[in-house]
Design a protein around this motif. Structure first.
Motif, mmCIF file in Angstrom:
data_model
loop_
_atom_site.group_PDB
_atom_site.id
_atom_site.type_symbol
_atom_site.label_atom_id
_atom_site.label_comp_id
_atom_site.label_asym_id
_atom_site.label_seq_id
_atom_site.Cartn_x
_atom_site.Cartn_y
_atom_site.Cartn_z
ATOM 1 N N GLY A 1 0.828 -1.211 0.000
ATOM 2 C CA GLY A 1 0.000 0.000 0.000
ATOM 3 C C GLY A 1 0.861 1.259 0.000
ATOM 4 O O GLY A 1 0.606 2.203 -0.760
ATOM 5 N N HIS B 1 1.028 -1.900 11.365
ATOM 6 C CA HIS B 1 1.036 -0.860 10.326
ATOM 7 C C HIS B 1 -0.228 -0.954 9.461
ATOM 8 O O HIS B 1 -0.811 0.070 9.084
ATOM 9 N N CYS C 1 -2.865 1.887 7.545
ATOM 10 C CA CYS C 1 -2.552 2.107 6.137
ATOM 11 C C CYS C 1 -3.793 1.816 5.283
ATOM 12 O O CYS C 1 -4.116 0.653 5.031
HETATM 13 ZN ZN ZN Z 1 1.414 0.909 4.216
#
Ligand code: ZN
Ligand code: ZN
Length: 340
Positions: free
Chosen positions: A267, A297, A301
Motif C-alpha cells: 500500500g 502498520h 494504512c
Molecule cells: Zn502501508
C-alpha cells in the motif's frame, strides 16, 4: 479494521511484498559462494577429534566456551582451525552456530572488510537477536559495520550520525597517519560491487570510516585533533559509501532460534507512486517490518486495507505494479545470469 487470527497470514500475503533489492544494496557474497563455504563453517568434521587442546584440555567445557565467547571473530576462527577438538568446541557455541547458520553474509562481511579484530561472536549474536534501528527505533534490517549497530534503510541513507568519510580525508583532518588510525578507529575496507538502485558498479577497494564513531574514539583516547566541530566535505558518493559499510542481518527469534522474515507494505509503495507524493511517503514506503509490526502498520494504512478488501471481493479491483513481482529496483542476476 477487524481481522481475525486466521486471517493474519493472508493479510500479510496480500498486502506486503519482499524487497529483494534490500539484500543487494549492502555487502553481499553470491549465494553460490555461500553455499560452498557454509558446510565448512557451520559443522565440525565428521570424524571424531584425535588430538587434545593442549594446556586448555584440563579446563571444563564451560570455561572453554567462556574463553571462546571473549575472543574476537578472527581469533575465534583461527582457534577453530587449530585441530578437530577446537573445531568441535567452537562449532557447538550457541553464538557461533547461530551466526554461521543464519548470518553467513554478515560473518563474511566482517572478515572481508578487515573488521574481524573488533567484534566478538557474542556482540554479533546480540545484534542478530535485537530488532530496532539504533537511530530511529523502528525495525532495522542492516548492520552498520563501523558501529556494529542495527539500522534501517532510511537511516542508513540519511542519518547524519552514520556519515561516512574516506580514511585519507579523516587522516588529514585528524593529523594522524592512516597507519596509526588503523589501530584506533573502525575502518572498513570496501568490497567492489553494485550498492544502489542505479546499479553503477564501484570497482575500487578503498578504506572508509564512520565520522562520528571515529571522532568519538579519538576523543576517548585523547589522540589527534578534536574534530567535534570540524566540517567534513562529504563525498558525492556518500550514499554508496554508506551502503558499502553495511550488511544485511536477519532478526533471530532467540526463543526458537529461527530467523524471521521481513515485509514491506504494498500500500505504501502504491501511495508513493502517485504524483506529488512527499518525502514522508518515501520514508514510509522504505520501512521494513516483522510480521507483528506489519499487522500493526496495516491498521493505519488505508491503501493496504484497500488491497485486502479488493482481494477478498469476488472481482479484484486493484491492479498491482510489476515491481512487486520483480522484488524491487535492482536486478537480482549479474551479467552472466547468475544470482548476485
Ligand atoms: Zn502501508
Ligand atoms: Zn532507522
Amino acid at each position: 479494521m477487524q481481522i481475525s487470527d486466521e486471517q493474519k497470514n493472508d493479510v500479510v500475503r496480500v498486502a506486503s511484498w519482499r524487497r529483494r533489492d534490500y539484500d543487494l544494496m549492502a555487502i553481499r557474497s553470491p549465494p553460490r559462494e555461500n553455499a560452498l563455504v557454509m558446510p565448512y563453517l557451520a559443522e565440525p568434521f565428521q570424524s571424531p577429534p584425535e588430538s587434545s587442546l593442549g594446556s586448555l584440555h584440563d579446563l571444563p567445557a564451560e570455561v572453554i566456551s567462556m574463553i571462546c565467547r571473549g575472543l574476537d571473530v578472527l581469533s575465534l576462527f583461527r582457534f577453530r582451525q587449530v585441530n578437530r577438538h577446537a573445531r568441535v568446541a567452537v562449532s557447538n557455541l550457541l553464538e557461533y552456530k547461530a551466526m554461521a547458520n543464519n548470518a553467513l553474509d554478515c560473518l563474511r562481511a566482517v572478515l572481508r572488510t578487515g573488521l574481524a579484530r573488533r567484534p566478538t561472536f557474542r556482540v554479533l549474536y546480540l545484534s542478530m537477536c535485537s530488532m530496532e534501528c539504533a537511530q530511529c527505533g523502528f525495525f532495522g534490517g542492516y548492520l552498520f559495520l563501523p558501529t556494529l549497530e542495527r539500522c534501517c534503510y532510511t537511516c542508513l541513507q540519511e542519518s547524519p550520525n552514520l556519515e561516512v568519510v574516506t580514511l585519507s580525508t579523516f587522516s588529514k583532518a585528524s593529523g594522524l597517519s592512516q597507519k596509526r588510525l588503523g589501530s584506533l578507529i573502525p575502518i572498513v575496507h570496501t568490497i567492489p560491487g553494485i550498492y544502489t538502485i542505479w546499479e553503477k558498479k564501484f570497482g575500487k577497494r578503498i578504506k572508509i570510516t564512520a565520522k562520528d564513531v571515529a571522532i568519538q574514539s579519538l576523543k576517548e583516547q585523547n589522540l589527534g585533533r578534536d574534530l567535534t566541530n570540524h566540517e567534513f566535505r562529504l563525498s558525492s558518493r556518500q550514499e554508496m559509501l554508506r551502503h558499502m559499510a553495511a550488511v544485511r542481518i536477519p532478526f533471530l527469534d532467540n526463543s526458537t532460534n529461527n530467523p524471521q522474515p521481513t515485509f514491506c507494505c504494498k500500500g505504501c509503495q502504491m501511495i508513493l507512486e502517485r504524483p506529488g507524493s512527499s518525502h514522508a511517503a518515501g520514508v514510509l514506503r522504505d520501512r521494513e517490518y516483522l510480521k507483528d509490526g506489519f499487522l500493526d502498520h496495516f491498521q493505519s494504512c488505508t491503501e493496504a486495507q484497500s488491497l485486502w478488501t479488493s482481494n477478498s471481493s469476488d472481482t479484484k479491483t486493484i491492479e498491482e505494479p510489476p515491481l512487486f513481482e520483480k522484488g524491487g529496483f535492482v536486478r537480482p542476476l549479474d551479467s552472466s545470469g547468475n544470482e548476485r
